[in-house]
Structures are given as structure tokens and as C-alpha cells.
Design a protein around this motif. Sequence first.
Motif, PDB file in Angstrom:
ATOM      1  N   GLU A 248       0.780  -1.270   0.004  1.00  0.00           N
ATOM      2  CA  GLU A 248      -0.099  -0.036   0.137  1.00  0.00           C
ATOM      3  C   GLU A 248       0.800   1.375  -0.244  1.00  0.00           C
ATOM      4  O   GLU A 248       0.329   2.470   0.334  1.00  0.00           O
ATOM      5  N   ASN A 249       2.127   1.187  -0.299  1.00  0.00           N
ATOM      6  CA  ASN A 249       3.180   2.108  -0.135  1.00  0.00           C
ATOM      7  C   ASN A 249       3.188   3.232  -1.274  1.00  0.00           C
ATOM      8  O   ASN A 249       3.680   4.606  -1.113  1.00  0.00           O
ATOM      9  N   ILE A 250       2.412   2.999  -2.445  1.00  0.00           N
ATOM     10  CA  ILE A 250       2.491   3.710  -3.594  1.00  0.00           C
ATOM     11  C   ILE A 250       1.246   4.070  -4.023  1.00  0.00           C
ATOM     12  O   ILE A 250       0.760   3.316  -5.340  1.00  0.00           O
ATOM     13  N   PRO A 251       0.300   4.378  -3.295  1.00  0.00           N
ATOM     14  CA  PRO A 251      -1.132   4.703  -3.764  1.00  0.00           C
ATOM     15  C   PRO A 251      -1.516   5.621  -5.055  1.00  0.00           C
ATOM     16  O   PRO A 251      -0.661   6.849  -5.076  1.00  0.00           O
ATOM     17  N   LEU A 252      -2.384   5.519  -5.774  1.00  0.00           N
ATOM     18  CA  LEU A 252      -2.772   6.687  -6.692  1.00  0.00           C
ATOM     19  C   LEU A 252      -3.686   7.743  -6.150  1.00  0.00           C
ATOM     20  O   LEU A 252      -3.908   8.791  -6.679  1.00  0.00           O
ATOM     21  N   GLU A 253      -4.637   7.093  -5.050  1.00  0.00           N
ATOM     22  CA  GLU A 253      -5.116   8.182  -4.440  1.00  0.00           C
ATOM     23  C   GLU A 253      -5.069   7.936  -3.193  1.00  0.00           C
ATOM     24  O   GLU A 253      -5.097   6.540  -2.600  1.00  0.00           O
ATOM     25  N   ASN A 254      -5.254   8.722  -2.116  1.00  0.00           N
ATOM     26  CA  ASN A 254      -5.204   8.855  -0.806  1.00  0.00           C
ATOM     27  C   ASN A 254      -6.523   8.710  -0.307  1.00  0.00           C
ATOM     28  O   ASN A 254      -6.886   9.474   0.623  1.00  0.00           O
ATOM     29  N   THR A 255      -6.993   7.365  -0.051  1.00  0.00           N
ATOM     30  CA  THR A 255      -8.352   7.171   0.852  1.00  0.00           C
ATOM     31  C   THR A 255      -8.076   6.806   2.116  1.00  0.00           C
ATOM     32  O   THR A 255      -9.045   6.821   3.030  1.00  0.00           O
ATOM     33  N   GLY A 256      -6.967   5.974   2.424  1.00  0.00           N
ATOM     34  CA  GLY A 256      -6.934   5.693   3.614  1.00  0.00           C
ATOM     35  C   GLY A 256      -7.647   4.251   4.035  1.00  0.00           C
ATOM     36  O   GLY A 256      -7.433   3.813   5.142  1.00  0.00           O
ATOM     37  N   GLY A 257      -8.095   3.765   2.940  1.00  0.00           N
ATOM     38  CA  GLY A 257      -8.838   2.564   3.112  1.00  0.00           C
ATOM     39  C   GLY A 257      -9.080   1.762   1.813  1.00  0.00           C
ATOM     40  O   GLY A 257      -7.881   1.701   0.791  1.00  0.00           O
ATOM     41  N   TYR A 258     -10.231   1.245   1.535  1.00  0.00           N
ATOM     42  CA  TYR A 258     -10.703   0.850   0.421  1.00  0.00           C
ATOM     43  C   TYR A 258     -10.457   1.448  -0.730  1.00  0.00           C
ATOM     44  O   TYR A 258     -10.933   2.514  -0.894  1.00  0.00           O
ATOM     45  N   SER A 259      -9.937   1.018  -2.045  1.00  0.00           N
ATOM     46  CA  SER A 259      -9.703   1.762  -3.232  1.00  0.00           C
ATOM     47  C   SER A 259      -9.542   0.694  -4.337  1.00  0.00           C
ATOM     48  O   SER A 259      -8.618   0.005  -4.511  1.00  0.00           O
ATOM     49  N   LYS A 260     -10.305   0.793  -5.262  1.00  0.00           N
ATOM     50  CA  LYS A 260     -10.398  -0.167  -6.590  1.00  0.00           C
ATOM     51  C   LYS A 260      -9.136   0.366  -7.358  1.00  0.00           C
ATOM     52  O   LYS A 260      -8.411  -0.499  -7.891  1.00  0.00           O
ATOM     53  N   ILE A 261      -8.869   1.851  -7.424  1.00  0.00           N
ATOM     54  CA  ILE A 261      -7.593   2.398  -8.161  1.00  0.00           C
ATOM     55  C   ILE A 261      -6.274   1.859  -7.585  1.00  0.00           C
ATOM     56  O   ILE A 261      -5.527   1.479  -8.546  1.00  0.00           O
ATOM     57  N   ASN A 262      -6.133   1.797  -6.565  1.00  0.00           N
ATOM     58  CA  ASN A 262      -5.090   1.524  -5.852  1.00  0.00           C
ATOM     59  C   ASN A 262      -4.549   0.098  -5.940  1.00  0.00           C
ATOM     60  O   ASN A 262      -3.576  -0.303  -6.100  1.00  0.00           O
ATOM     61  N   ARG A 263      -5.576  -0.817  -6.137  1.00  0.00           N
ATOM     62  CA  ARG A 263      -5.530  -2.363  -6.346  1.00  0.00           C
ATOM     63  C   ARG A 263      -5.140  -2.563  -7.764  1.00  0.00           C
ATOM     64  O   ARG A 263      -5.917  -2.613  -8.827  1.00  0.00           O
ATOM     65  N   ARG A 264      -3.864  -2.700  -8.224  1.00  0.00           N
ATOM     66  CA  ARG A 264      -3.428  -2.609  -9.457  1.00  0.00           C
ATOM     67  C   ARG A 264      -1.981  -3.222  -9.752  1.00  0.00           C
ATOM     68  O   ARG A 264      -1.467  -3.334  -9.055  1.00  0.00           O
ATOM     69  N   VAL A 265      -1.621  -3.536 -11.034  1.00  0.00           N
ATOM     70  CA  VAL A 265      -0.507  -4.119 -11.311  1.00  0.00           C
ATOM     71  C   VAL A 265       0.082  -3.088 -12.720  1.00  0.00           C
ATOM     72  O   VAL A 265      -0.761  -2.696 -13.568  1.00  0.00           O
ATOM     73  N   GLU A 266       1.319  -2.707 -12.432  1.00  0.00           N
ATOM     74  CA  GLU A 266       1.883  -1.687 -13.491  1.00  0.00           C
ATOM     75  C   GLU A 266       3.140  -2.466 -14.082  1.00  0.00           C
ATOM     76  O   GLU A 266       3.642  -3.468 -13.695  1.00  0.00           O
ATOM     77  N   PHE A 267       3.103  -2.083 -15.461  1.00  0.00           N
ATOM     78  CA  PHE A 267       4.237  -2.697 -16.368  1.00  0.00           C
ATOM     79  C   PHE A 267       5.328  -1.605 -16.519  1.00  0.00           C
ATOM     80  O   PHE A 267       4.916  -0.862 -17.408  1.00  0.00           O
ATOM     81  N   ASN A 268       6.427  -1.871 -15.769  1.00  0.00           N
ATOM     82  CA  ASN A 268       7.407  -0.356 -16.060  1.00  0.00           C
ATOM     83  C   ASN A 268       8.534  -0.914 -16.642  1.00  0.00           C
ATOM     84  O   ASN A 268       9.308  -1.827 -16.164  1.00  0.00           O
ATOM     85  N   ILE A 269       8.962  -0.248 -17.636  1.00  0.00           N
ATOM     86  CA  ILE A 269      10.240  -0.218 -18.549  1.00  0.00           C
ATOM     87  C   ILE A 269      11.476  -0.074 -17.499  1.00  0.00           C
ATOM     88  O   ILE A 269      11.425   1.203 -17.203  1.00  0.00           O
ATOM     89  N   ILE A 270      12.266  -1.044 -17.361  1.00  0.00           N
ATOM     90  CA  ILE A 270      13.632  -0.790 -16.431  1.00  0.00           C
ATOM     91  C   ILE A 270      14.747  -0.991 -17.390  1.00  0.00           C
ATOM     92  O   ILE A 270      15.847  -0.227 -17.039  1.00  0.00           O
ATOM     93  N   GLU A 271      14.588  -1.596 -18.635  1.00  0.00           N
ATOM     94  CA  GLU A 271      16.068  -1.400 -19.433  1.00  0.00           C
ATOM     95  C   GLU A 271      15.657  -1.459 -20.870  1.00  0.00           C
ATOM     96  O   GLU A 271      14.345  -2.034 -21.214  1.00  0.00           O
ATOM     97  N   GLU A 272      16.321  -1.015 -21.765  1.00  0.00           N
ATOM     98  CA  GLU A 272      16.143  -1.012 -23.060  1.00  0.00           C
ATOM     99  C   GLU A 272      17.135  -1.590 -24.045  1.00  0.00           C
ATOM    100  O   GLU A 272      18.151  -1.853 -23.504  1.00  0.00           O
TER     101      GLU A 272
END
Length: 272
Positions: A248-272
Motif C-alpha cells: 500500500e506504499n505507492i497509492p494513486l489516491e489517498n483514501t486511507g482504506g478501500y480503493s479499487k484504483i490502488n489495487r493494480r498492477v503496473e508494467f514499468n520499463i527498466i531496461e532498453e
Amino acid sequence: MSSEKKVVFLFLLLIILIVSCVYYHAPKMVQSEDSNLINQPTKIAIVEDNQDSDIKKAEENNIPISEENNILENSEDTKISDSLEKKEDITPIEEQVEEDTSPKEALEKIPEEQVQENVEEIEEKAVEPLIITGKKYIREGNEKPIEELSIKTQELQLEINKLVKEKPVIFKRAGYKTTKKSDITIKQIADILKQYPSIRIEIAGHTDAVGAAKMNQQISLARAQSVRNRLISFGISSKRLVARGYGENIPLENTGGYSKINRRVEFNIIEE
């Protein structure tokens, strides 16, 4: 004595005076002309003496007179030609200095590929990044934040983010298995990775703030690993995939509880 006699007498005196002057000065004029005539032959004689001495020197050195004249003429010609060559040599040196210091030729000496690479590097440094990685994301070894990668890779990352936002990877609450709807998104990510075989990505799992922080971190990691396994099943090498759970350390919205937006998976490019 009458006036007429006086005039006649004066006229006679004048004639006598003229005659006496001519008689007196005529010998001197003749002598001066004779002296001029005498001096001219002496000059000619001096020139002839000089020529005779040159001829004698030529005879002593066994050099024909015609060859000696040619040597003298050639020496004079060489002096003139040397002076002209020195004048001509000045301008090429100046031109050479200008050519050596010209920036165009300095660029021509550098290979075109190197110039193009340098220009691209300068352009990339001058352009502001399109996207920035948050400070809480982990990067290890050769992994880099997105802003340190090329503009093309940043543009690709924005396309991936748009895809995931429109079609997010969904999990049931407290679950980590992917749904059939989520598999469609994961398959599209796999297709992108096949188009760009050199890039590596981080699969970042996130949860909301409901429940204990330790439990949320474990759930986020399990979700990231589940998505990683699905990508491998779609033909992507495991070496190109890194799964991390951020809880829960990098939320997209600070609700302090339940959040459908914060429950997510990201695909971040780290090498090219």
C-alpha cells in the motif's frame, strides 16, 4: 658733331663690340665640344674593357662565352622565379591555416555515425523527460528509472500506461489470481514485448490500505508473480521480467482504506 654722325658712330661701336665678343668666345665653345667627343670613347672603352675581362675569365675557366651569358641570364631568371615562388607560397600557408581551423573540415574528419550519435545524445539531454519514476520504486543493477531512458522508450511506456488504464488487470479482493478479462490485457502486453525484444520490465503489484501493511505487501508480490507467470505462458522470457510487490506504499489516491484504483498492477520499463 651732328646728331646723325653720333648715331652712325654708336652703330659702328656696337658692331665692333659684337665682333670682338664672337672672336673671344668662339674658341672656348669649340674646345668644350671637342672635350665631349673625347669623353664618349672613353666610356665605350671602359665597357669594352669590362667585356674583355669577362671574356678572359670565361676563357680561364674553359667556359664558352655563349654559355657564360646563358648562365648569367639563368641566374637572374632563377632569382626572379624564387622571389615569385616565395610570394606564391605565402597565400597557400594562410589558406591552409584557415582550412585547418575551419569548423566544417573539423566535422568532416569525424565519422558521420559518431556525429549522429553525439547529436542524438545532445537532443535527448536537451528534451525534458515525458515521464518520471517515483522515488519509492526499486531499481537494481543495470535497471534505470524511465526518465533516464530514451524518448522513444518513454513514449512506449506512456502507451503501456494508457493500455493498462483503459483495461486494468483486475483481482478479487485479497486474491492474486488473474481473471479472464485481465488475461486480455496481459496478452496485449506480451505482444508489445515481442515487438521490442531488447526491453525488460518490472511487474509492480499494489494494494489498497485495507488490512495489515505486511499482508498487503505479500498480496501485492503474489499478484505481480501471477502476472509474470501469465506473460511467460504467452512466450516471454523470464529473464526479461522482474516481479515486485509494493503493498500500500505507492497509492494513486489517498483514501486511507478501500480503493479499487490502488489495487493494480503496473508494467514499468527498466531496461532498453
